[in-house]
Design a protein around this motif. Structure first.
Motif, short mmCIF file in Angstrom:
data_model
loop_
_atom_site.label_atom_id
_atom_site.label_comp_id
_atom_site.label_asym_id
_atom_site.label_seq_id
_atom_site.Cartn_x
_atom_site.Cartn_y
_atom_site.Cartn_z
N LEU A 574 -25.74 2.32 41.04
CA LEU A 574 -24.75 3.36 40.79
C LEU A 574 -23.94 3.02 39.54
O LEU A 574 -22.76 2.72 39.59
CB LEU A 574 -23.82 3.51 42.01
N THR A 575 -24.61 3.07 38.39
CA THR A 575 -23.95 2.65 37.15
C THR A 575 -23.66 3.80 36.20
O THR A 575 -22.89 3.64 35.27
CB THR A 575 -24.81 1.62 36.40
N ASN A 576 -24.25 4.97 36.41
CA ASN A 576 -24.05 6.04 35.43
C ASN A 576 -22.92 6.97 35.84
O ASN A 576 -22.48 6.98 36.99
CB ASN A 576 -25.34 6.83 35.21
N VAL A 577 -22.42 7.76 34.91
CA VAL A 577 -21.23 8.58 35.15
C VAL A 577 -21.52 9.74 36.10
O VAL A 577 -20.58 10.37 36.61
CB VAL A 577 -20.66 9.13 33.83
N GLU A 578 -22.78 10.04 36.36
CA GLU A 578 -23.11 11.17 37.22
C GLU A 578 -23.25 10.78 38.69
O GLU A 578 -23.46 11.63 39.53
CB GLU A 578 -24.42 11.83 36.74
N GLN A 579 -23.15 9.49 38.99
CA GLN A 579 -23.31 9.07 40.38
C GLN A 579 -22.12 9.56 41.22
O GLN A 579 -21.03 9.77 40.71
CB GLN A 579 -23.50 7.56 40.47
N ALA A 580 -22.39 9.69 42.52
CA ALA A 580 -21.46 10.46 43.37
C ALA A 580 -20.66 9.63 44.35
O ALA A 580 -20.15 10.16 45.33
CB ALA A 580 -22.28 11.51 44.15
N ASN A 581 -20.51 8.30 44.12
CA ASN A 581 -19.93 7.53 45.21
C ASN A 581 -18.45 7.79 45.44
O ASN A 581 -17.94 7.53 46.53
CB ASN A 581 -20.20 6.02 45.04
N GLU A 582 -17.71 8.31 44.45
CA GLU A 582 -16.32 8.71 44.74
C GLU A 582 -16.30 9.84 45.76
O GLU A 582 -15.52 9.83 46.71
CB GLU A 582 -15.62 9.16 43.46
N GLY A 583 -17.16 10.81 45.57
CA GLY A 583 -17.24 11.92 46.52
C GLY A 583 -17.73 11.47 47.87
O GLY A 583 -17.23 11.90 48.92
N TRP A 584 -18.73 10.60 47.88
CA TRP A 584 -19.24 10.08 49.17
C TRP A 584 -18.14 9.35 49.93
O TRP A 584 -18.01 9.50 51.15
CB TRP A 584 -20.42 9.12 48.93
N SER A 585 -17.35 8.55 49.21
CA SER A 585 -16.29 7.79 49.87
C SER A 585 -15.20 8.71 50.41
O SER A 585 -14.67 8.50 51.51
CB SER A 585 -15.70 6.76 48.92
N ASP A 586 -14.82 9.73 49.63
CA ASP A 586 -13.87 10.71 50.14
C ASP A 586 -14.41 11.40 51.38
O ASP A 586 -13.70 11.62 52.37
CB ASP A 586 -13.56 11.77 49.07
N TRP A 587 -15.69 11.76 51.34
CA TRP A 587 -16.31 12.45 52.48
C TRP A 587 -16.25 11.57 53.73
O TRP A 587 -15.90 12.05 54.81
CB TRP A 587 -17.76 12.79 52.14
N LEU A 588 -16.59 10.29 53.57
CA LEU A 588 -16.55 9.40 54.73
C LEU A 588 -15.15 9.32 55.31
O LEU A 588 -14.95 9.36 56.53
CB LEU A 588 -17.05 8.00 54.34
N ALA A 589 -14.14 9.20 54.43
CA ALA A 589 -12.76 9.14 54.90
C ALA A 589 -12.36 10.42 55.62
O ALA A 589 -11.69 10.38 56.66
CB ALA A 589 -11.82 8.89 53.73
N LEU A 590 -12.78 11.56 55.10
CA LEU A 590 -12.45 12.83 55.74
C LEU A 590 -13.14 12.96 57.10
O LEU A 590 -12.55 13.45 58.07
CB LEU A 590 -12.86 13.99 54.84
N MET A 591 -14.40 12.52 57.19
CA MET A 591 -15.14 12.63 58.45
C MET A 591 -14.50 11.77 59.55
O MET A 591 -14.45 12.16 60.71
CB MET A 591 -16.60 12.20 58.26
N LEU A 592 -13.98 10.59 59.18
CA LEU A 592 -13.43 9.70 60.19
C LEU A 592 -11.96 10.00 60.49
O LEU A 592 -11.36 9.34 61.34
CB LEU A 592 -13.58 8.25 59.75
#
Length: 621
Positions: A574-592
């Motif tokens: 996950l090194t390029n600017v288009e990767q989505a881990n900020e969104g994934w992490s927000d999603w996980l926080a919202l789900m829990l």
């Protein structure tokens, strides 16, 4: 004809069958793509594991050249009933490179080259620790790196041409970066780098969008739960998920909360036998402690005693460090809960989760999360550093300096403009109101209005207008205060909204910022005559992200996405600017943190607590 070379053994018992299934799949795909006559394709199964809940096998293959891996050339497959049901081949059939694979520089010199790129001096001593479990070289340099420096050879691909390189992993001792750096193995020249640490840059936000009457008091949010008799067995007073933070609910005394399947020996075990090895906030999944001095070494941890009773009170309206025991207990609880929940959903030992002891369930052990509260490396942020499976990740949770929303304003009276302006705030400002004439700063050097050197014109008793520039917000305010100014307005140097400013220490005069467009209006008014302003600023309050469960879960999520995207042994995908881990992490926080009655269309702010907002506030995002 294409030859697919399988030259290594995967990590579990069904690896032979997995290799056979992938081999057949790749040969079929190659025939469809008509790549016959191309060079031999060399790959290994770098990670493979079975998800017992679905019956799917997840496999990651690493392309190689002359037995050495090609950096980030990783393909992902999902296999069920001996068939590839999902495949993403990322294999290159047209690579060319040196016929040999021998480095011309030593790994020690490659480390020195990497440090030179980072503008760091050579370590006083570089000690060879031998090979790691993965066969990588390890070196100790205690004055530079917080953990052993890891070096191994890799190929870096540029326009289908391969360059042999040393990959050097260095966890910086005094800053929140864990660099993975490629250095040319023939020349020692820097090639590229990526960071295992995900810094979320949470502080970029607009406080001004929310009004003061949204606020709740700290007393309301940090009240301890009602007193209860101390229960037998482990007990923790914490904000239980789905409670997101003190803004959303109260603490509860949680008794024996460890999941029997995910953490079968409890949260304080490391040896896989009955009985806790630790009475502090340390165990198999996470080791929680304070790191206020930013040395990345374990500091203070709360101690629950022989009964593991972590029922610590909270004192409201005091410095966050007064509540250290309660705060670190909350972080310990949430990190363990997320571990236990995700273990059921497939992020288990074989998938590369974080455990000191894997209890014989596959994967690489020895990677308990090092969770650092009150971390001294920064403010208004948090981060998570994820090395490959078998090396401990590091979570760093900061204190936040948040200015109450709607408590800052600027009103202007002049011949050319009269009215209010939208302002940004600073976490270093003094509280106060000042009415005075405005004056543009002049330091006589370069951009004379940026106050990056001492202010030369007389600003005593006036509100100084300063352009944003190459020096920090705080240094500008400090120079204005030293020159006798009554207040500061900092003008943004790029288009957009007024900037919210961070820094320390707190200065003794009120400070605000305005947008570039409003700054142009102020400068034009100053050229036309006298400009008077009334500036109101509010000092920041300090909040502890250890009480914000949403941020804790978000940071854990970075570790999950880093381990799963390219497989447990590949943490650099996950090194390029288009990767989505900020969104994934927000999603996980919202789900829990979903609560009864929530629906998909509800707007949710992330981190509203540390932003000093009510539950309905806009938060960080």
């Amino acid at each position: 004809m294409l030859i697919v070379s399988q030259c290594a053994v995967a990590q579990n018992g069904h690896s032979e069958q997995i290799r056979s299934v992938i081999d057949s799949y790749l040969k079929l795909e190659a025939s469809k793509a008509n790549v016959s006559g191309k060079q031999e394709l060399e790959w290994i199964v770098s990670d493979a594991y079975l998800d017992n809940a679905t019956g799917n096998s997840f496999a990651y293959i690493q392309q190689r050249y002359h037995g050495i891996p090609i950096f980030n050339s990783v393909s992902v497959f999902v296999i069920k009933d001996d068939e590839v049901i999902y495949g993403q081949p990322r294999l290159n059939y047209d690579l060319s490179g040196p016929t040999g694979s021998t480095s011309q520089i030593s790994p020690e010199n490659a480390i020195y080259s990497a440090l030179k790129h980072l503008k760091r001096e050579r370590p006083a001593q570089l000690t060879d620790l031998g090979n790691s479990k993965k066969g990588h070289l390890r070196f100790e340099a205690n004055d530079v790196s917080a953990s052993p420096i890891v070096a191994h050879l890799t190929w870096v691909s540029f326009n289908e041409t391969l360059v042999l390189a040393w990959n050097i992993d260095i966890e910086m001792k005094d800053e929140p970066h864990w660099w993975s750096i490629r250095v040319d193995a023939l020349t020692g020249d820097f090639i590229e780098k990526n960071d295992f640490t995900v810094n979320c840059s949470f502080s970029e936000s607009g406080y001004h969008a929310h009004s003061c009457d949204e606020q709740t008091t700290i007393d309301d949010r940090l009240l301890a739960s009602p007193a209860a008799p101390s229960p037998p067995g482990p007990a923790y007073n914490a904000y239980p998920l789905p409670v997101e933070s003190p803004t959303f609910g109260s603490r509860s005394l949680l008794t024996n909360p460890a999941d029997n399947s995910s953490s079968p020996f409890g949260w304080h075990d490391t040896n896989g036998a009955s009985g806790a090895e630790y009475t502090i906030t340390r165990g198999n999944n996470v080791y929680t402690y304070e790191d206020a001095d930013n040395d990345n070494l374990p500091g203070y941890s709360p101690d629950g005693g022989g009964s593991l009773n972590f029922d610590f009170s909270i004192t409201p309206n005091v410095a966050p460090t007064v509540n250290t025991d309660a705060a670190l207990t909350n972080m310990f609880v949430q990190t363990n809960v997320v571990h236990d929940v995700l273990h059921h959903l497939g992020f288990d030992e074989a998938a590369g989760n974080f455990q000191e002891n894997n209890y014989g369930n596959g994967g690489a052990a020895g990677d308990v999360i090092l969770a650092e509260g009150f971390d001294g490396s920064g403010t208004n942020n948090a981060n998570f550093s994820t090395p490959p499976d078998g090396s401990s990740p590091r979570m760093q949770m900061y204190l936040w300096n948040s200015v109450p929303s709607g408590c800052a304003s600027l009103n202007i009276a002049s011949a050319s403009f009269t009215g209010s302006m939208t302002v940004g705030t600073g976490d270093f400002t003094a509280s106060g109101s000042v009415t005075a004439d405005l004056i543009l700063a002049n330091d006589g050097v370069g951009t004379t209005s940026d106050a990056c050197t001492n202010i030369a014109n007389s600003v005593t008793g006036k509100i100084v207008v300063i352009d944003r520039g190459s020096c920090s917000f705080v240094s500008k305010a400090q120079r204005a205060e030293a020159a006798g100014a009554a207040g500061v307005i900092i003008v943004n140097n790029v288009a957009g909204i007024a900037s919210n400013m961070t820094g320390s220490p707190v200065v003794g005069i009120p400070c605000l910022s305005v947008s570039q467009a409003d700054g142009d209006i102020l400068k034009a008014a100053l050229l036309a005559g006298t400009v008077q302003g009334t500036l109101i600023a509010c000092a920041a309050e300090t909040f502890d992200s250890n009480f914000d469960n949403g941020i804790i879960v978000h940071e854990f999520g970075h570790g999950v996405s880093s381990r799963l995207t390219g497989g447990p042994s590949q943490a650099s995908c996950l090194t390029n600017v288009e990767q989505a881990n900020e969104g994934w992490s927000d999603w996980l926080a919202l789900m829990l943190t979903i609560e009864p009655g929530d629906v998909g269309s509800d707007a949710r702010g992330v981190g509203s607590y540390v932003m000093n907002q009510a539950a309905t506030g806009g938060g960080i995002r």
